[in-house]
Motif scaffolding. Structure first.
Motif, short mmCIF file in Angstrom:
data_model
loop_
_atom_site.label_atom_id
_atom_site.label_comp_id
_atom_site.label_asym_id
_atom_site.label_seq_id
_atom_site.Cartn_x
_atom_site.Cartn_y
_atom_site.Cartn_z
N GLU A 49 0.95 -1.17 0.21
CA GLU A 49 0.06 0.09 -0.23
C GLU A 49 0.89 1.35 0.11
O GLU A 49 0.56 2.23 -0.72
N VAL A 50 1.95 1.33 0.86
CA VAL A 50 2.90 2.52 0.95
C VAL A 50 3.35 2.77 -0.43
O VAL A 50 3.58 3.86 -0.92
N ILE A 51 3.89 1.35 -1.06
CA ILE A 51 4.58 1.84 -2.42
C ILE A 51 3.69 2.15 -3.43
O ILE A 51 3.90 3.15 -4.25
N ARG A 52 2.40 1.73 -3.39
CA ARG A 52 1.60 2.09 -4.47
C ARG A 52 1.16 3.69 -4.38
O ARG A 52 0.26 4.01 -5.15
N LYS A 53 1.25 4.15 -3.19
CA LYS A 53 1.04 5.59 -3.09
C LYS A 53 2.11 6.44 -4.00
O LYS A 53 1.55 7.55 -4.19
#
Ligand code: ADP
Ligand code: MG
Lengths: 88, 269
Positions: A49-53
């Motif tokens: 989720e963090v990466i996809r930000k």
């Protein structure tokens, strides 16, 4: 090498030594798997989720691998970024 | 409070029930008040090995459900006054063994006994979990072959994580290895894992090695626990096992092939 050892060395030719080798690998693998921390799936999800930000990565772009030897634990994190062309 | 011993393995058919009967009879013969419980709901056979199948009226599940009290269900062994058998239910569904129910029965049994031996079903599911949950000691019955050793190791993982002792952060269950169906001949020919091989992988306290023996089948045919057959190697090995469990320091027997003379060995290569 004594006479008895000569007889003993025959043992290594039997199927028992193959069984033992296979077991050692199998059991080490089983133990590593069962000792994996239970938070791994959640950790993987949150990192994704963090990466996809920041980057449009695939849902399976993050892999988390846990390994353990006698005195250390390793957490291996692998993130596959898209081709340069695909980046914004 | 009684000490609770689970006889477990993961894999089926390795000798758990034979061992549970031997352990219970061996302890009782030495004067310890002992009860042995069949946890194999639906596949009851401890009563057959103990030779009391025709005296079963009520079973473990009846007691848990309050349909009979413990004294009605316990079968006193005809050969040994200090031994009681609690048979498994033949028909009910496996979920009938609730953790609460099992705990209550063990607590009540524990008041009048020194040892409670729990004969676990195969597998790593509910029944096996119930059998090991309350244990103080575990005898991990293992055959010298790949799948049995692997399953034993998995069972060790379960004992260390899912038992009451693990959940309550108590001292862990004491784990013992019992190697059964051991054939010294085949080990010598390199066709079977040796005690040392298995120990190298599992590294447990070795409680005994039971040889592969026709006497086990004879005993089960007759409904007499093999531990009572002191003429047989298997019977003697089981007696040694019980003595070791009680703290005696005995050397392992029956690990070597019968002395056949150096010449036959030479020619066999
Ligand atoms: N030491 C042994 N030598 C020969 N046969 C054995 C031995 N131990 C067990 N058996 C046989 O193996 C089968 C399974 O034994 P059992 O005690 O019922 O195993 P489990 O309870 O683990 O399924 C039975 O037929 C039994 O007679
Ligand atoms: Mg059984």
């Amino acid at each position: 090498m004594g006479l008895l050892d000569v007889f003993r060395s025959n043992r290594n030719k039997g199927s028992a030594s193959v069984a033992k080798e296979r077991l050692q690998i199998l059991v080490a693998h089983d133990r590593a798997y069962r000792n994996r921390p239970s938070y791994l799936p959640k950790l993987q999800q949150e990192i994704l989720e963090v990466i996809r930000k920041y980057v449009e990565v695939d849902l399976d772009a993050v892999s988390v691998n846990y390994e353990q030897d006698d005195d250390q634990e390793f957490l291996e994190l692998n993130i596959v970024l898209p081709d340069a062309a695909g980046r914004g | 409070m009684a000490r609770i011993i689970v006889i477990t393995s993961g894999k089926g058919g390795v000798g758990k029930t034979t061992t549970a009967a031997a352990m219970a009879m061996g302890l009782a013969q030495r004067g310890h008040r002992t009860a042995v419980i069949d946890f194999d709901v639906g596949l009851r056979n401890l009563d057959l090995i103990m030779g009391c199948e025709r005296r079963v009226v009520y079973d473990f599940v009846n007691v848990i459900n309050g349909e009979a009290n413990l004294n009605q269900a316990l079968i006193r062994d005809k050969r040994c006054d200090s031994l009681y058998v609690l048979p498994a239910s033949q028909t009910r569904d496996k979920e009938a063994l609730t953790q609460e129910g099992v705990g209550k029965v063990l607590e009540e049994l524990g008041k009048g006994h020194d040892y409670i031996v729990c004969d676990s079903p195969a597998g790593i599911e509910h029944g096996a979990n119930m059998a090991m949950y309350f244990a103080d000691d575990a005898v991990v019955v293992t055959n010298p072959e790949v799948s049995s050793v692997r399953d034993s190791d998995r069972m060790l993982g379960i004992l260390a994580s899912k038992s009451r002792r693990a959940e309550q952060d108590d001292e862990p269950i004491k784990e013992h290895l019992l190697l059964t169906r051991y054939s010294a001949d085949r080990v010598e020919r390199g066709e079977m894992l040796s005690v040392d091989d298995v120990q190298e992988i599992l590294s447990l306290n070795l409680l005994g090695v039971i040889p592969e023996s026709q006497a086990v089948l004879n005993a089960s045919n007759a409904g007499i626990p093999v531990v009572l057959d002191n003429e047989s190697n298997a019977g003697r090995a089981y007696n040694d096992m019980v003595a070791r469990y009680l703290g005696e320091d005995l050397p392992m027997r029956f690990l070597d092939t019968e002395r056949k003379g150096i010449f036959s060995r030479l020619f066999r290569g």
